[in-house]
Write a protein that holds these residues in place. Structure first.
Motif, short mmCIF file in Angstrom:
data_model
loop_
_atom_site.label_atom_id
_atom_site.label_comp_id
_atom_site.label_asym_id
_atom_site.label_seq_id
_atom_site.Cartn_x
_atom_site.Cartn_y
_atom_site.Cartn_z
N ARG A 155 32.81 57.58 62.96
CA ARG A 155 34.04 56.77 63.02
C ARG A 155 34.58 56.47 61.63
O ARG A 155 35.79 56.35 61.44
CB ARG A 155 33.76 55.46 63.78
N ARG A 156 33.71 56.34 60.63
CA ARG A 156 34.16 56.08 59.26
C ARG A 156 34.86 57.30 58.66
O ARG A 156 35.83 57.16 57.92
CB ARG A 156 32.97 55.68 58.38
N VAL A 157 34.33 58.49 58.96
CA VAL A 157 34.99 59.71 58.48
C VAL A 157 36.33 59.87 59.18
O VAL A 157 37.34 60.20 58.55
CB VAL A 157 34.11 60.94 58.73
N ALA A 158 36.34 59.62 60.48
CA ALA A 158 37.58 59.75 61.25
C ALA A 158 38.66 58.80 60.76
O ALA A 158 39.82 59.19 60.58
CB ALA A 158 37.29 59.50 62.73
N ILE A 159 38.28 57.55 60.50
CA ILE A 159 39.27 56.56 60.06
C ILE A 159 39.81 56.92 58.68
O ILE A 159 40.98 56.74 58.37
CB ILE A 159 38.69 55.12 60.10
N SER A 160 38.94 57.52 57.83
CA SER A 160 39.37 57.97 56.51
C SER A 160 40.40 59.09 56.63
O SER A 160 41.43 59.10 55.94
CB SER A 160 38.16 58.45 55.71
N VAL A 161 40.11 60.05 57.52
CA VAL A 161 41.03 61.16 57.77
C VAL A 161 42.38 60.62 58.28
O VAL A 161 43.45 61.05 57.83
CB VAL A 161 40.40 62.13 58.79
N LEU A 162 42.32 59.64 59.18
CA LEU A 162 43.55 59.09 59.76
C LEU A 162 44.32 58.26 58.74
O LEU A 162 45.56 58.27 58.73
CB LEU A 162 43.22 58.26 60.99
N PHE A 163 43.62 57.55 57.85
CA PHE A 163 44.30 56.84 56.76
C PHE A 163 45.07 57.83 55.90
O PHE A 163 46.20 57.56 55.46
CB PHE A 163 43.29 56.09 55.87
N SER A 164 44.46 58.99 55.63
CA SER A 164 45.11 60.00 54.79
C SER A 164 46.38 60.54 55.43
O SER A 164 47.34 60.88 54.74
CB SER A 164 44.14 61.17 54.53
N ILE A 165 46.39 60.61 56.76
CA ILE A 165 47.54 61.18 57.47
C ILE A 165 48.60 60.12 57.76
O ILE A 165 49.80 60.33 57.54
CB ILE A 165 47.08 61.84 58.79
N PHE A 166 48.16 58.96 58.24
CA PHE A 166 49.09 57.96 58.77
C PHE A 166 49.17 56.67 57.96
O PHE A 166 49.95 55.77 58.31
CB PHE A 166 48.69 57.59 60.21
N GLY A 167 48.38 56.57 56.89
CA GLY A 167 48.35 55.30 56.17
C GLY A 167 47.76 54.22 57.05
O GLY A 167 46.77 54.45 57.76
N GLU A 168 48.38 53.02 57.02
CA GLU A 168 47.84 51.92 57.82
C GLU A 168 48.26 52.00 59.29
O GLU A 168 47.70 51.31 60.13
CB GLU A 168 48.30 50.58 57.24
N ASN A 169 49.24 52.84 59.60
CA ASN A 169 49.79 52.91 60.96
C ASN A 169 49.07 53.97 61.79
O ASN A 169 49.64 54.99 62.19
CB ASN A 169 51.30 53.21 60.91
N ILE A 170 47.80 53.72 62.04
CA ILE A 170 46.98 54.70 62.76
C ILE A 170 47.29 54.67 64.25
O ILE A 170 47.36 53.58 64.86
CB ILE A 170 45.48 54.39 62.53
#
Length: 745
Positions: free
Chosen positions: A556-571
């Motif tokens: 989940r930590r890797v996934a959230i990092s990937v999503l931060f890179s794509i969407f910023g705070e608006n995951i």
């Protein structure tokens, strides 16, 4: 015309019945002379008619014992000497030690027949063996392989055993572990608090009764202790998991015979052949549904690790018990397998109910080997019992004597000289004091066995690895050169060495993480390389591992990092988002944004974790590689398409995850598309960066059967030559081999 030849053979020619074979063959053709073991291998001198000597030489190659393997043969013609007969001479103990040490070998069919024969003096004797089977590496103390140099030296043979041992025409001629109930080792059953219960045949009968009652029993085997319980008993397995702190990591299961395995698993003809092979590895196969095997054996997986009895004791246990038994290494997590009786009472009493020991000392601890079949070839997950320490032949001769100390996880070490690399048995993760001590003991054992003084010691680049620190210390204390080799390049070198490749290749080196030249954590690498060096021609774009080591255990930590890179705070709303509290997400975002304890990584293994989290397959891991293993459950070969991706020198994973989140298909389709995408990435990068070279697939990620087979099929379609591992693991268990061959050390 008469001739006199001196023949020098090297290879696996000691402990396999080679001398009696030579003796009987020489007698058959009327030749005189002798055969002798030395520290190089076997020396034969034969004298007789040229025609008979030629037939003798052919027989050496075509009719040799099944376990013998001739590595090299040198023949010298000498003046006639006038030998009166043919003799087996006493072994020579001087000289450079180069003979192959044979692995422990599963009990042969002839011994099993005797074991089951009430009229035979070894009826139901748990230590029956002969020249064709039995312990080898686990009992050897020094070369050459003679009884006084093994842990069997404490057992003086009775007259009947001694007669067999000295008769060149007997199957037990010079079988070093030869024994019987009168003069050999025996088993004894104790309670976990070391109270004597019973011994010998009664101990076996009592053990079977205790297993039926749901007890967990530590059983001493060939290379160490197993923890044993009924594989169909949910409560016993839950108790074992709790006591061993095992989490959800799968257990290996031993079955009575191949027919019983087929009741519980779907196996191919090739898998059956591997299961039945003399090495008797644990083989990962697809499990059948609706059997009485406990779901606690392999939670959340559609595969199980199966194997057959390889020692007489195992054979008796399984045949008496009838049902399959879990046989897992007797150790606490990250510690080496327990091998000594005193250590068993000290370390195993807390999580076993009873302990079944024997009094044959184990010199070298050896875990079970674990393999799976990928594209109708063996792929090692762990290379140990049955295979180690047989050497890997190198594509060239080494310039110096080399000691390579491997990595940090799944550690093995290797010593190399001439064109041979001798890899150790599986040592494991160097996380605990006992594990590090075992690492040192294995090195000491190898250096002693081969009377080996290295000219150079090779290790990983990672400054914090215990193996790296040990190598630096060894180098300084012993005045030998120190060489450090990048982790993923070592993977590539290992693949090249075992496949006898001398030219440059396009190596795809994917794993969890390894220390990179730029200080980042690599793991999704594309190299053009040879033995002199490598060019990192591409890699997956970096992403942050939020929390460092924590991210390795929490997809989940890797996934959230990937999503931060794509969407910023608006995951967008995804399963990994729901795995955190809102406050936690705010903290994680700040860590990601500022790079607090969030190193950069290019790891393909961690991208598997991210996908598993986003798809809702797994948020926190119970063991390394779990997310990728579970994703294999969902792979559907009928899904042919893949997600888009971009290559601008390096590989951007952003489009992959953007499309995955938009995809409204079921999990099986999305998981299949993700794996297909990674396969397509390999082909695309190859066409841009490595066309005309062989593709090499290496690193732990390529233990994923469906990813590896998909790449192989794409290569076949594009007429691209591709090589994979067959002799050593693609994971870190093969690192030491790669280190050993750097620049032809």
């Amino acid at each position: 015309m008469k001739k006199h030849l001196k023949i020098h053979l090297t290879g696996a020619v000691q402990g396999v019945g080679f001398r009696p074979f030579v003796y009987n063959t020489a007698k058959r053709f009327g030749l005189n002379g002798y055969v002798i073991n030395d520290t190089h291998g076997v020396i034969i001198e034969v004298e007789g008619e040229e025609r008979d000597i030629n037939r003798f030489l052919i027989f050496l190659q075509t009719e040799k014992p099944p376990l013998a393997h001739i590595f090299s043969q040198e023949i010298q013609e000498l003046p006639l000497k006038g030998f009166a007969d043919f003799k087996i001479r006493k072994s020579k103990h001087r000289g450079k030690k180069e003979v192959f040490i044979l692995p422990d070998i599963s009990v042969c069919d002839e011994c099993l027949k005797e074991l089951d024969d009430p009229e035979n003096r070894r009826y139901r004797y748990p230590f029956i063996n002969c020249t064709n089977c039995g312990p080898r590496f686990s009992i050897i103390e020094k070369l050459p392989y003679d009884r006084p140099n093994t842990t069997m030296k404490q057992f003086r043979m009775c007259p009947e055993c001694e007669k067999e041992y000295n008769d060149p025409e007997d199957r037990r001629f010079h079988a070093q572990p030869n024994a019987c109930p009168v003069c050999g080792p025996h088993i004894t059953l104790y309670s976990s608090d070391k109270k004597f219960i019973t011994q010998k045949e009664e101990a076996l009968e009592k053990t079977v009764r205790l297993l039926k009652e749901g007890n967990i029993i530590a059983v001493k085997g060939v290379g160490g202790f197993h923890l044993v319980c009924d594989a169909t008993n949910d409560q016993a397995l839950k108790k074992l998991r709790e006591r061993k702190r095992r989490g959800e990591k799968p257990f290996a299961v031993m079955f009575r015979d191949i027919n019983q395995i087929k009741e519980y698993a779907e196996i191919t003809d090739f898998e059956e052949a591997v299961i039945l092979s003399p090495e008797r590895p644990v083989v990962i196969v697809r499990s059948k549904k609706e059997t009485d095997l406990s779901p606690e054996v392999a939670p959340s997986l559609d595969r199980i690790g199966v194997f057959l009895p390889y020692s007489p004791l195992h054979y008796l246990l399984l045949n008496d018990y009838k049902k399959p038994l879990v046989m897992t290494s007797a150790n606490l997590s990250d510690e080496p397998i327990v091998k000594d009786n005193d250590q068993a009472f000290e370390k195993l009493s807390l999580f076993t109910d009873y302990i079944l020991v024997h009094n044959r000392r184990i010199k070298n601890r050896v875990d079970d080997s674990v393999v799976r079949v990928i594209d109708k070839r063996i792929s090692f997950i762990r290379r140990s019992r049955g295979y180690a320490p047989l050497p890997v032949k190198l594509p060239f001769k080494l310039k110096r004597k080399v000691l390579a100390v491997g990595g940090h996880q799944k550690n093995t070490i290797a010593v190399g000289f001439d064109d041979k690399a001798f890899l150790s048995q599986h040592i494991g993760d160097l996380q605990t004091f006992d594990a590090c001590r075992n690492f040192e003991e294995v090195i000491e054992s190898f250096l002693s066995l081969y009377d080996f003084k290295p000219d150079v010691v090779v290790c990983d680049l990672h400054p914090s690895y215990f193996s790296t620190k040990w190598a630096k210390d060894f180098s300084q204390k012993n005045g030998v050169s120190l060489v450090q080799v990048q982790h993923h390049y070592s993977h590539a070198l290992s693949l090249m060495a075992e496949n006898q490749i001398k030219e440059r290749i396009f190596a795809v080196s994917w794993d969890g993480t390894g220390y990179g030249d730029d200080g980042n954590l690599w793991g999704g690498e594309f190299f053009v390389c040879d033995y002199e060096g490598y060019e990192r021609v591409s890699h997956f774009d970096y992403f942050r591992l939020i929390g460092g080591e924590k991210a390795v255990k929490e997809p989940r930590r890797v996934a959230i990092s990937v999503l931060f890179s794509i969407f910023g705070e608006n995951i967008p709303d995804t399963p990994c988002l729901k795995a955190f509290k809102e406050k936690e997400i705010d903290i994680l975002y700040k860590m990601w944004e500022k790079g607090l304890n969030s190193p950069f990584s290019s790891s393909a293994g961690r991208l598997f974790d991210a996908a598993a989290s986003i798809l809702g397959i797994r948020q926190i891991l119970s063991y390394e590689g779990q997310s990728g293993m579970i994703m294999e459950n969902f792979y559907d070969r009928n899904v042919k398409d893949f997600y888009p991706f971009e290559i601008d020198n390096n590989v951007s994973w952003k489009p992959i995850f953007e499309e995955m989140i938009k995809d409204i298909s079921d999990v099986s389709v999305k998981a299949s598309r993700f794996i297909n995408t990674l396969a397509e990435v390999v082909i695309r990068v190859y066409k841009e960066k490595g066309e005309g070279l062989k593709i090499g697939l290496t690193g732990g990620v390529f233990q994923n059967r469906f990813l590896t087979e998909k790449i192989i099929r794409l290569c076949e379609k594009e007429k691209i030559s591709v090589v994979t591992h067959k002799k050593v693991p693609p994971n870190d268990g093969g690192i030491s081999l790669g280190q050993l061959v750097f620049k032809g050390l």
